[in-house]
Design an enzyme around this catalytic site. Sequence first.
Site, PDB file in Angstrom:
ATOM      1  CD1 TRP A  99      -2.071  -2.196   1.970  1.00 35.72           C
ATOM      2  CD2 TRP A  99      -2.841  -1.486  -0.010  1.00 35.72           C
ATOM      3  NE1 TRP A  99      -3.009  -3.095   1.517  1.00 35.72           N
ATOM      4  CE2 TRP A  99      -3.499  -2.687   0.315  1.00 35.72           C
ATOM      5  CE3 TRP A  99      -3.162  -0.853  -1.217  1.00 35.72           C
ATOM      6  CZ2 TRP A  99      -4.457  -3.276  -0.520  1.00 35.72           C
ATOM      7  CZ3 TRP A  99      -4.113  -1.422  -2.051  1.00 35.72           C
ATOM      8  CH2 TRP A  99      -4.747  -2.624  -1.701  1.00 35.72           C
ATOM      9  CG  ASP A 165      -3.343   3.840   4.149  1.00 29.14           C
ATOM     10  OD1 ASP A 165      -4.420   3.651   4.749  1.00 29.14           O
ATOM     11  OD2 ASP A 165      -2.987   3.174   3.149  1.00 29.14           O
ATOM     12  CE  LYS A 189      -8.492  -3.663   3.674  1.00 25.46           C
ATOM     13  NZ  LYS A 189      -7.642  -2.616   3.212  1.00 25.46           N
TER      14      LYS A 189
HETATM   15  C1  LIG Z   1      -6.940  -2.181   1.911  1.00 24.08           C
HETATM   16  C2  LIG Z   1      -5.959  -1.093   2.059  1.00 24.08           C
HETATM   17  C3  LIG Z   1      -5.842  -0.062   1.102  1.00 24.08           C
HETATM   18  C4  LIG Z   1      -6.664  -0.022  -0.158  1.00 24.08           C
HETATM   19  O1  LIG Z   1      -7.961   0.349   0.120  1.00 24.08           O
HETATM   20  P1  LIG Z   1      -9.063   0.557  -1.016  1.00 24.08           P
HETATM   21  O2  LIG Z   1     -10.168   1.180  -0.242  1.00 24.08           O
HETATM   22  O3  LIG Z   1      -9.393  -0.808  -1.561  1.00 24.08           O
HETATM   23  O4  LIG Z   1      -8.515   1.437  -2.065  1.00 24.08           O
HETATM   24  C5  LIG Z   1      -4.922   0.938   1.336  1.00 24.08           C
HETATM   25  N1  LIG Z   1      -4.151   0.934   2.437  1.00 24.08           N
HETATM   26  C6  LIG Z   1      -4.230  -0.031   3.381  1.00 24.08           C
HETATM   27  C7  LIG Z   1      -3.342   0.022   4.583  1.00 24.08           C
HETATM   28  C8  LIG Z   1      -5.137  -1.072   3.210  1.00 24.08           C
HETATM   29  O5  LIG Z   1      -5.218  -2.048   4.136  1.00 24.08           O
END
Ligand SMILES: *Cc1c(COP(=O)(O)O)cnc(C)c1O
Length: 353
Positions: A99, A165, A189
């Site tokens: 990511w 993030d 998540k």
């Molecule tokens: C799943 C995830 C993403 C991607 O998320 P999307 O909403 O599918 O674009 C980005 N960063 C982390 C840490 C993730 O776990």
Amino acid sequence: MQKHNFSAGPSILPKSVFEKASQAILDYNSKGLSLLEMSHRSDDFVQIMHNAQSLVKELLGLNENQKVLFLSGGASTAFYILALNLLKTKAAYVNTGTWSTKAIKEAKRIGHVDTLASSEDQGFNYIPEFEYVENCDYLHTTSNNTIYGTQYQNFKSYKSIHVCDMSSDIFSRTFNAQDFGLIYAGAQKNMGPAGTTLYIVNQEILGKTQRNLPSMLDLELQIQKNSMFNTPPVFPIYVSMLTLEWITSLGGVQQIEKINNQKSDLLYNEIDRNALLVGYAQKESRSKMNVTFNLTDKQLSEAFLEMCSSAGIVGIKGHRSVGGFRASIYNAMPIESVQVLVDVMQDFEKQYG
Ligand SMILES: *Cc1c(COP(=O)(O)O)cnc(C)c1O
């Protein structure tokens, strides 16, 4: 048979949230209408948006400059949006996995990126040390690396230029949210269904690039319009609000963190004790949300999966890029389900050890 869902995302949510969400689809608040057919400008939805934002502010202890947005496009669009809004000359990134790598790639479309540190040399199984260099527009980190099962154990304060993030560990532990310029997280998540992304933006970091931004990607405009420049993802925002209410009813992030610590201790203790299992992430970098491990004998993988599935355990396979196993134990995962997995691990050792 009762299922124990260890999927990494979309992932488990509290049962009470599923029940309330189902009811809202059939008849929202006894209005005789489904939430799915109601205007996003209706008082009902405006109230939902307001509640969701207030709950985020309360749970994380935000200050007045920190604005809460619920946008669409996933964290993957946030990679680009944040760079577009913040990157003027140079940004600093720490690369802790897939990511982060993607976030770096999107930022490079906009401007210059310095990668301060990377853990790619060891399959991203640790959080690297780094020295923050001054004169960058912002510093970007990924707090929890969903695929590898690593997590920053704590954060230093980088004033408000820290962009993070937090897709896979937001609301799982206490931290000083006021230290951050921008926090973002895809809902699916630890917060709600796929379809909305939470942004927590300190207004003071905006407006510095002089870039002529497309409306939908302009965070200042989205703040002005209170996430409603266009039709927001109404249902994912509602379900996220329900999850935030659930966290609040349990006693907030501090309480959830205690339970999360018990769950991850239970699982890591077994992984460290069990002669047939070995953790993937280095101990000092272990994630309390995504627990990654391998079997010492990979030929037993099918047998282990079979035992898991007989116990109702689903979603335990590792990400396709690293293999092995991954147990995602987000907020909504009860400790009883973690115990079921630990029991399977112990049975597995008895049979094959
Ligand atoms: C799943 C995830 C993403 C991607 O998320 P999307 O909403 O599918 O674009 C980005 N960063 C982390 C840490 C993730 O776990």
